[in-house]
Design an enzyme around this catalytic site. Structure first.
Site, PDB file in Angstrom:
ATOM      1  N   LYS A 180       0.834  -1.217   0.000  1.00 22.40           N
ATOM      2  CA  LYS A 180       0.000   0.000   0.000  1.00 22.40           C
ATOM      3  C   LYS A 180       0.869   1.267   0.000  1.00 22.40           C
ATOM      4  O   LYS A 180       0.628   2.199  -0.764  1.00 22.40           O
ATOM      5  CB  LYS A 180      -0.908   0.011   1.241  1.00 22.40           C
ATOM      6  CG  LYS A 180      -1.600   1.352   1.447  1.00 22.40           C
ATOM      7  CD  LYS A 180      -2.375   1.432   2.736  1.00 22.40           C
ATOM      8  CE  LYS A 180      -1.593   1.745   3.980  1.00 22.40           C
ATOM      9  NZ  LYS A 180      -1.380   3.149   4.304  1.00 22.40           N
ATOM     10  N   ASN A 181       1.887   1.296   0.866  1.00 20.92           N
ATOM     11  CA  ASN A 181       2.659   2.533   0.981  1.00 20.92           C
ATOM     12  C   ASN A 181       3.679   2.709  -0.145  1.00 20.92           C
ATOM     13  O   ASN A 181       4.368   3.729  -0.212  1.00 20.92           O
ATOM     14  CB  ASN A 181       3.328   2.628   2.357  1.00 20.92           C
ATOM     15  CG  ASN A 181       2.284   2.880   3.438  1.00 20.92           C
ATOM     16  OD1 ASN A 181       1.139   3.230   3.144  1.00 20.92           O
ATOM     17  ND2 ASN A 181       2.673   2.692   4.694  1.00 20.92           N
ATOM     18  N   ARG A 212      -4.338  10.723   4.513  1.00 20.34           N
ATOM     19  CA  ARG A 212      -3.287  11.731   4.618  1.00 20.34           C
ATOM     20  C   ARG A 212      -2.300  11.668   3.451  1.00 20.34           C
ATOM     21  O   ARG A 212      -1.729  12.682   3.065  1.00 20.34           O
ATOM     22  CB  ARG A 212      -2.524  11.545   5.921  1.00 20.34           C
ATOM     23  CG  ARG A 212      -3.354  11.763   7.144  1.00 20.34           C
ATOM     24  CD  ARG A 212      -2.471  11.668   8.345  1.00 20.34           C
ATOM     25  NE  ARG A 212      -1.293  12.486   8.148  1.00 20.34           N
ATOM     26  CZ  ARG A 212      -1.245  13.791   8.324  1.00 20.34           C
ATOM     27  NH1 ARG A 212      -2.305  14.434   8.719  1.00 20.34           N
ATOM     28  NH2 ARG A 212      -0.128  14.447   8.106  1.00 20.34           N
ATOM     29  N   CYS A 237      -4.819  13.071  12.921  1.00 18.28           N
ATOM     30  CA  CYS A 237      -5.482  11.778  12.779  1.00 18.28           C
ATOM     31  C   CYS A 237      -5.255  10.994  14.059  1.00 18.28           C
ATOM     32  O   CYS A 237      -4.579  11.457  14.970  1.00 18.28           O
ATOM     33  CB  CYS A 237      -4.989  11.024  11.556  1.00 18.28           C
ATOM     34  SG  CYS A 237      -3.359  10.358  11.739  1.00 18.28           S
ATOM     35  N   ARG A 258       0.617  14.771  13.075  1.00 20.29           N
ATOM     36  CA  ARG A 258       1.165  14.522  11.729  1.00 20.29           C
ATOM     37  C   ARG A 258       1.170  15.753  10.826  1.00 20.29           C
ATOM     38  O   ARG A 258       0.486  15.795   9.801  1.00 20.29           O
ATOM     39  CB  ARG A 258       0.413  13.358  11.067  1.00 20.29           C
ATOM     40  CG  ARG A 258       0.543  12.079  11.851  1.00 20.29           C
ATOM     41  CD  ARG A 258      -0.159  10.928  11.195  1.00 20.29           C
ATOM     42  NE  ARG A 258       0.572  10.387  10.066  1.00 20.29           N
ATOM     43  CZ  ARG A 258       0.092   9.432   9.286  1.00 20.29           C
ATOM     44  NH1 ARG A 258      -1.100   8.939   9.515  1.00 20.29           N
ATOM     45  NH2 ARG A 258       0.802   8.983   8.279  1.00 20.29           N
ATOM     46  N   ASP A 309       4.560   0.709  12.107  1.00 21.54           N
ATOM     47  CA  ASP A 309       3.350   0.089  11.551  1.00 21.54           C
ATOM     48  C   ASP A 309       3.156  -1.366  12.003  1.00 21.54           C
ATOM     49  O   ASP A 309       2.159  -1.985  11.653  1.00 21.54           O
ATOM     50  CB  ASP A 309       3.378   0.152  10.014  1.00 21.54           C
ATOM     51  CG  ASP A 309       3.160   1.572   9.504  1.00 21.54           C
ATOM     52  OD1 ASP A 309       2.708   2.420  10.282  1.00 21.54           O
ATOM     53  OD2 ASP A 309       3.459   1.820   8.315  1.00 21.54           O
ATOM     54  N   VAL A 326       8.089   7.108  16.879  1.00 20.46           N
ATOM     55  CA  VAL A 326       7.808   7.771  15.593  1.00 20.46           C
ATOM     56  C   VAL A 326       6.570   8.663  15.680  1.00 20.46           C
ATOM     57  O   VAL A 326       6.592   9.817  15.239  1.00 20.46           O
ATOM     58  CB  VAL A 326       7.665   6.727  14.451  1.00 20.46           C
ATOM     59  CG1 VAL A 326       7.337   7.408  13.121  1.00 20.46           C
ATOM     60  CG2 VAL A 326       8.937   5.899  14.321  1.00 20.46           C
ATOM     61  N   ARG A 337      -8.747  -0.085   4.454  1.00 24.50           N
ATOM     62  CA  ARG A 337      -7.872   0.940   3.872  1.00 24.50           C
ATOM     63  C   ARG A 337      -6.555   0.333   3.403  1.00 24.50           C
ATOM     64  O   ARG A 337      -5.955   0.828   2.452  1.00 24.50           O
ATOM     65  CB  ARG A 337      -7.549   2.025   4.908  1.00 24.50           C
ATOM     66  CG  ARG A 337      -8.700   2.931   5.206  1.00 24.50           C
ATOM     67  CD  ARG A 337      -8.237   4.079   6.053  1.00 24.50           C
ATOM     68  NE  ARG A 337      -7.056   4.697   5.448  1.00 24.50           N
ATOM     69  CZ  ARG A 337      -6.251   5.527   6.061  1.00 24.50           C
ATOM     70  NH1 ARG A 337      -6.484   5.870   7.306  1.00 24.50           N
ATOM     71  NH2 ARG A 337      -5.217   6.040   5.447  1.00 24.50           N
TER      72      ARG A 337
END
Ligand code: EPU
Length: 417
Positions: free
Chosen positions: A22-23, A93, A117, A122, A305, A327, A397
């Site tokens: 996804k990223n 985002r 969020c 962020r 993550d 993070v 998502r």
């Protein structure tokens, strides 16, 4: 709204295949805006964030064909609009990734400021400072960031904090700039390195990606992209932990073990057996787990993550575990839900202390963000009795067909409307 119902206690067994990252796909989709023509991207995961980015590209004038298997063709010849509306940006985002490409291609961008969020404030200040250093004028009006630039000029940019999408955004801004740009303290995440490779294949001149100093020599134009997205390392990590927490034996196919080295080391340390091959990982556990300490860090450190999923695992490990989140400032939303399943977790600022218990019990649960939701699924798979997870749109998502993949591994999991 959909819910996921899980009857826990089944050790997962069998094979599961990992989808495209996804990223990695999100910046690549944004990157098509730098080109004019037909871009072909394969290995695209069918997750909601991808749909959101496609809708955004269409708003700018791109024509996106229907999926053919896992491939998308995106024609960017007609891109002429530079406004990204609040209703799309507020749901994802990563929409801010279109700013760099729009400014580079059209000289203007009007993109809604994403806002906070669940996992933290962020901000995108480092993206904006970078665009200014490259010569853009940035103004904030009524919640929208207005950017204007005649043509980006190469500059030297230092990121005060390592930022993944910030590095990607500035890299995309700089590829068509006049002269050379140097990005220092850049992100080294595989998704950023991949984006640089994809850009280079299209004619960009980027070196140093994969290190924290990236150099970009501007070129006059890029060819359309033709690439295949690599397997998602966070989805991979999530299935590895799923095998471990249920005392299962799972072979994970189509993955890159190199991308999850910190997790492999930690899982071995807590008593999980892991065998890696070039593109497969086998994870075996007898359910007897030891405690561990982790600290999240930018790549190649332990990924934020996977923090929530690892915490779910530690709730049933023997002894006291310590997890430090460095993070994001507010990424412990899953703690309250895990406690409702009986977990013994205390939080002091950025540190969570987990005292392992014999077993979790099923409960009604609420998903709060993508990775927190994944941790609840994992906890529910291991728990005694039934759990009902609501607000599962968070899972949709970023995880392709999660309940189908888990079912294939034997999990008693179903989606209800
Ligand atoms: N930050 C700033 N200013 C900026 C940018 C970032 O202060 O201008 C701070 C953030 O607030 C945060 C830290 O820097 O504290 C790192 O944030 P980063 O910018 O690296 O995060 P991101 O690029 O917004 C990406 C992933 C996230 C992942 C983080 C960290 C995408 C689309 N998103 O976000 O993925 O957690 O990097 O690895 O690539 C997820 O997939 O669930 C997810 C949240």
């Amino acid at each position: 709204m959909d819910k996921i119902v899980i009857e826990g206690g089944v050790p997962l067994q069998g094979q599961v295949e990992i989808s495209g990252a996804k990223n990695a796909i999100l910046p690549v989709l944004a990157c098509t805006l730098l080109t004019s023509g037909k871009n072909k991207i394969c290995g695209v995961p069918r997750v909601r964030d991808v749909n959101t980015m496609i809708r955004l590209l269409e708003k700018f004038g791109a024509v996106v064909d229907e999926f053919k298997d896992d491939c998308l063709v995106i024609d960017t010849s007609g891109v002429n609009n530079f406004r990204a509306p609040y209703d799309l940006v507020s749901t994802m985002r990563a929409s801010c990734l279109v700013m760099g490409p729009l400014l580079a291609r059209l000289g203007q961008s009007v993109v809604s400021l994403p806002g906070g969020c669940a996992i933290g404030a962020r901000p995108i200040d480092l993206h904006l400072k970078g665009f200014e250093a490259l010569g853009a004028t940035i103004d904030l009006e009524k919640g929208y960031v207005h950017g204007v630039v005649k043509k980006f000029r190469g500059a030297s940019i230092y990121f005060d904090t390592v930022t993944v999408t910030g590095t990607a955004n500035l890299m995309m801004a700089a590829v068509l700039a006049e002269g050379e740009t140097v990005l220092e303290n850049s992100a080294r995440e595989p998704e950023v390195t991949f984006l640089a490779d994809v850009l280079n294949q299209a004619g960009a001149k980027i070196t140093g990606h994969g290190t924290d100093v990236i150099r970009i020599k501007g070129v006059s134009a890029l060819n359309p992209l033709d690439c295949k997205i690599f397997p998602d390392r966070i989805e991979l990590g999530t299935y590895m932990i799923a095998a471990a927490i249920t005392g299962g034996d799972v072979e994970i196919l189509n993955c890159n073990p190199q991308h999850v080295q910190p997790l492999v080391r930690k899982l071995r340390q807590v008593g999980v057996q892991i065998e890696t091959e070039q593109e497969n990982i086998r994870v075996k556990s007898n359910g007897c787990l030891r405690s561990a300490e982790i600290q999240t860090l930018p790549y190649p450190g332990f990924p934020t993550d996977l923090q929530a999923q690892f915490m779910a695992l530690m709730t049933v490990a023997k002894g006291q575990s310590i997890i430090r989140e460095t993070v994001f400032e507010n990424r412990f939303m899953h703690v309250a839900e895990l406690r409702r399943m009986g977990a013994d977790i205390s939080v002091d600022g950025h540190t969570a202390i987990i005292s392992g218990i014999e077993g979790l019990s099923g409960a009604p649960l609420m998903a709060t963000d993508l990775r927190a939701s994944a941790s609840l699924v994992l906890a529910a798979l291991a728990a005694k009795g039934e759990s009902v997870i609501s607000r599962v749109y968070h899972i949709d998502r970023g995880y392709e067909m999660m309940e189908k993949k888990m079912s294939q591994l034997g999990a008693k999991i179903r989606r209800v409307k």
